[in-house]
Design a protein around this motif. Sequence first.
Motif, PDB file in Angstrom:
ATOM      1  N   ILE A  91       1.001  -1.045   0.028  1.00 38.41           N
ATOM      2  CA  ILE A  91      -0.011  -0.015   0.108  1.00 38.41           C
ATOM      3  C   ILE A  91       0.770   1.242   0.053  1.00 38.41           C
ATOM      4  O   ILE A  91       1.920   1.565   1.030  1.00 38.41           O
ATOM      5  N   GLY A  92       0.569   2.160  -1.173  1.00 40.88           N
ATOM      6  CA  GLY A  92       1.664   3.157  -1.275  1.00 40.88           C
ATOM      7  C   GLY A  92       2.568   2.756  -2.346  1.00 40.88           C
ATOM      8  O   GLY A  92       3.304   1.973  -2.167  1.00 40.88           O
ATOM      9  N   ALA A 113       3.292   1.269   2.891  1.00 41.87           N
ATOM     10  CA  ALA A 113       4.540   2.169   2.649  1.00 41.87           C
ATOM     11  C   ALA A 113       3.688   3.698   2.266  1.00 41.87           C
ATOM     12  O   ALA A 113       4.424   4.059   1.144  1.00 41.87           O
ATOM     13  N   ILE A 137      16.180  10.024   0.182  1.00 45.71           N
ATOM     14  CA  ILE A 137      15.368   9.717   0.993  1.00 45.71           C
ATOM     15  C   ILE A 137      14.112  10.357   0.997  1.00 45.71           C
ATOM     16  O   ILE A 137      12.919   9.932   0.874  1.00 45.71           O
ATOM     17  N   LYS A 162      12.706  13.137  -5.535  1.00 48.39           N
ATOM     18  CA  LYS A 162      11.289  13.204  -6.287  1.00 48.39           C
ATOM     19  C   LYS A 162      10.759  14.210  -6.730  1.00 48.39           C
ATOM     20  O   LYS A 162       9.669  14.173  -7.430  1.00 48.39           O
ATOM     21  N   HIS A 166      10.868  -2.672   8.285  1.00 53.83           N
ATOM     22  CA  HIS A 166      11.268  -1.691   7.722  1.00 53.83           C
ATOM     23  C   HIS A 166      12.551  -1.922   6.743  1.00 53.83           C
ATOM     24  O   HIS A 166      13.494  -2.264   7.073  1.00 53.83           O
ATOM     25  N   PHE A 167      12.118  -1.559   5.462  1.00 53.14           N
ATOM     26  CA  PHE A 167      12.965  -1.832   4.408  1.00 53.14           C
ATOM     27  C   PHE A 167      13.867  -0.632   4.203  1.00 53.14           C
ATOM     28  O   PHE A 167      13.596   0.295   4.598  1.00 53.14           O
ATOM     29  N   THR A 189       6.990   1.965   8.183  1.00 55.08           N
ATOM     30  CA  THR A 189       7.464   2.959   8.784  1.00 55.08           C
ATOM     31  C   THR A 189       8.849   3.225   9.296  1.00 55.08           C
ATOM     32  O   THR A 189       9.525   2.185   9.710  1.00 55.08           O
TER      33      THR A 189
HETATM   34  P1  NAI Z   1       6.536   8.409  -1.322  1.00 56.56           P
HETATM   35  O1  NAI Z   1       6.254   9.966  -0.964  1.00 56.56           O
HETATM   36  O2  NAI Z   1       7.591   8.091  -2.337  1.00 56.56           O
HETATM   37  O3  NAI Z   1       5.389   7.570  -1.500  1.00 56.56           O
HETATM   38  C1  NAI Z   1       4.197   7.395  -0.609  1.00 56.56           C
HETATM   39  C2  NAI Z   1       3.185   7.023  -1.452  1.00 56.56           C
HETATM   40  O4  NAI Z   1       1.978   6.725  -0.503  1.00 56.56           O
HETATM   41  C3  NAI Z   1       2.449   7.953  -2.406  1.00 56.56           C
HETATM   42  O5  NAI Z   1       2.474   7.432  -3.707  1.00 56.56           O
HETATM   43  C4  NAI Z   1       1.204   8.656  -1.895  1.00 56.56           C
HETATM   44  O6  NAI Z   1       0.153   8.758  -3.090  1.00 56.56           O
HETATM   45  C5  NAI Z   1       0.708   6.998  -1.032  1.00 56.56           C
HETATM   46  N1  NAI Z   1      -0.204   7.331  -0.241  1.00 56.56           N
HETATM   47  C6  NAI Z   1      -0.462   8.433   0.739  1.00 56.56           C
HETATM   48  N2  NAI Z   1      -1.323   8.065   1.426  1.00 56.56           N
HETATM   49  C7  NAI Z   1      -2.133   6.861   0.857  1.00 56.56           C
HETATM   50  C8  NAI Z   1      -3.161   6.070   1.324  1.00 56.56           C
HETATM   51  N3  NAI Z   1      -4.077   6.603   2.412  1.00 56.56           N
HETATM   52  N4  NAI Z   1      -3.308   5.113   0.714  1.00 56.56           N
HETATM   53  C9  NAI Z   1      -2.502   4.719  -0.270  1.00 56.56           C
HETATM   54  N5  NAI Z   1      -1.703   5.145  -0.736  1.00 56.56           N
HETATM   55  C10 NAI Z   1      -1.156   6.399  -0.069  1.00 56.56           C
HETATM   56  O7  NAI Z   1       7.352   8.034   0.029  1.00 56.56           O
HETATM   57  P2  NAI Z   1       8.287   6.851   0.506  1.00 56.56           P
HETATM   58  O8  NAI Z   1       9.549   7.315   0.452  1.00 56.56           O
HETATM   59  O9  NAI Z   1       8.097   5.721  -0.561  1.00 56.56           O
HETATM   60  O10 NAI Z   1       7.973   6.394   1.971  1.00 56.56           O
HETATM   61  C11 NAI Z   1       6.805   5.586   2.233  1.00 56.56           C
HETATM   62  C12 NAI Z   1       7.090   5.116   3.819  1.00 56.56           C
HETATM   63  O11 NAI Z   1       8.128   4.424   3.615  1.00 56.56           O
HETATM   64  C13 NAI Z   1       7.363   6.115   4.807  1.00 56.56           C
HETATM   65  O12 NAI Z   1       6.589   5.673   6.142  1.00 56.56           O
HETATM   66  C14 NAI Z   1       8.682   6.133   4.978  1.00 56.56           C
HETATM   67  O13 NAI Z   1       9.070   6.585   6.270  1.00 56.56           O
HETATM   68  C15 NAI Z   1       8.972   4.775   4.819  1.00 56.56           C
HETATM   69  N6  NAI Z   1      10.442   4.646   4.316  1.00 56.56           N
HETATM   70  C16 NAI Z   1      11.168   5.711   3.485  1.00 56.56           C
HETATM   71  C17 NAI Z   1      12.434   5.295   3.160  1.00 56.56           C
HETATM   72  C18 NAI Z   1      13.221   6.289   2.124  1.00 56.56           C
HETATM   73  O14 NAI Z   1      14.332   6.382   2.081  1.00 56.56           O
HETATM   74  N7  NAI Z   1      12.495   7.234   1.575  1.00 56.56           N
HETATM   75  C19 NAI Z   1      13.261   4.296   3.868  1.00 56.56           C
HETATM   76  C20 NAI Z   1      12.631   3.510   4.478  1.00 56.56           C
HETATM   77  C21 NAI Z   1      11.127   3.513   4.747  1.00 56.56           C
END
Ligand code: NAI
Length: 282
Positions: free
Chosen positions: A9-10, A89, A235, A274, A140-141, A118
């Motif tokens: 999800i995400g 995610a 990130i 991004k 947590h990937f 998360t």
């Molecule tokens: P991102 O901004 O690239 O992607 C988030 C996605 O979630 C977006 O496509 C958005 O449309 C979608 N989204 C938002 N609310 C939603 C909902 N209610 N239902 C379905 N989809 C929804 O963010 P990213 O970087 O992929 O991060 C996602 C998660 O992974 C966060 O919790 C972050 O802390 C965690 N994370 C991020 C890392 C990184 O390096 N960016 C590393 C490890 C974990």
Amino acid sequence: MEIQKIMVIGAGQMGSGIAQVCASAGFDVILHDIKEEFVNKGYHSIEKQLQRQVEKGRLTPQEKDETLQRITPSVELSNARFIDIAIEAVVEKMDVKTTLFHELDQLAPDHAILATNTSSLPITEIAAATKRPEKVIGMHFMNPVPVMKLVEIIRGLATDDEVFQNIYDLTKKLNKVPVEVNDFPGFVSNRILMPMINEAIYTVYEGVASPEAVDEVMKLGMNHPMGPLTLADFIGLDTCLFIMETLHEGFGDDKYRPCPLLRKYVKAGWLGKKTGRGFYSY
Ligand code: NAI
């Protein structure tokens, strides 16, 4: 329990990477986001990644097609009724995650595990939004998911041992290395990494050095493969800010105060790679 059907999800940078490694390992994957354009963007980034593997000779065109066929795009959360596990995610905000987990809990079959990717938020609090806290766990990937070996596995207060074992085994099937850590803000990875990134931002904010100089010092002086500001751009500066806020609130110590320059960039929409601009331009 035999895990076969996974819903990611995400479909952002992490979700698309997680979907890719799950499909590559032979699992059926539903890739879900709130809008079709977001799911399509995630799906195409997977396609691009796999194509690159084909060009490098690491994958045959047939394997690429088979992997893609295992991924079903979705914008209906009700597709969760078919799954064995959801890996969430979405954006790093507690209210978004708890609302989602509450809905998922009502849609997913009783046996389904609800995992969250998360980076820093308490698993126990996310689990409390459901009636199945024993089946909620942190998975947590690291970014980029197809490349990085580590997965931190975090139990909430109520997580079942059997669920933990299921996730531990699943991580190995994804060709990753699971490491168990406890449920404290930022776990291990971001408790150590994020204050370093925040400090790097402070050095730019206080005029100690340019972003290029800071990154060069850390790469050449400390043997880091990537400078902290480049890493922050990768990130996502919004994610970095959310994590610093979680650390600051969770520990109440001013050493975790997010740098004002980080807040400013996020307010400007300079979120890093991004959005095409962060500490560097892309
Ligand atoms: P991102 O901004 O690239 O992607 C988030 C996605 O979630 C977006 O496509 C958005 O449309 C979608 N989204 C938002 N609310 C939603 C909902 N209610 N239902 C379905 N989809 C929804 O963010 P990213 O970087 O992929 O991060 C996602 C998660 O992974 C966060 O919790 C972050 O802390 C965690 N994370 C991020 C890392 C990184 O390096 N960016 C590393 C490890 C974990």
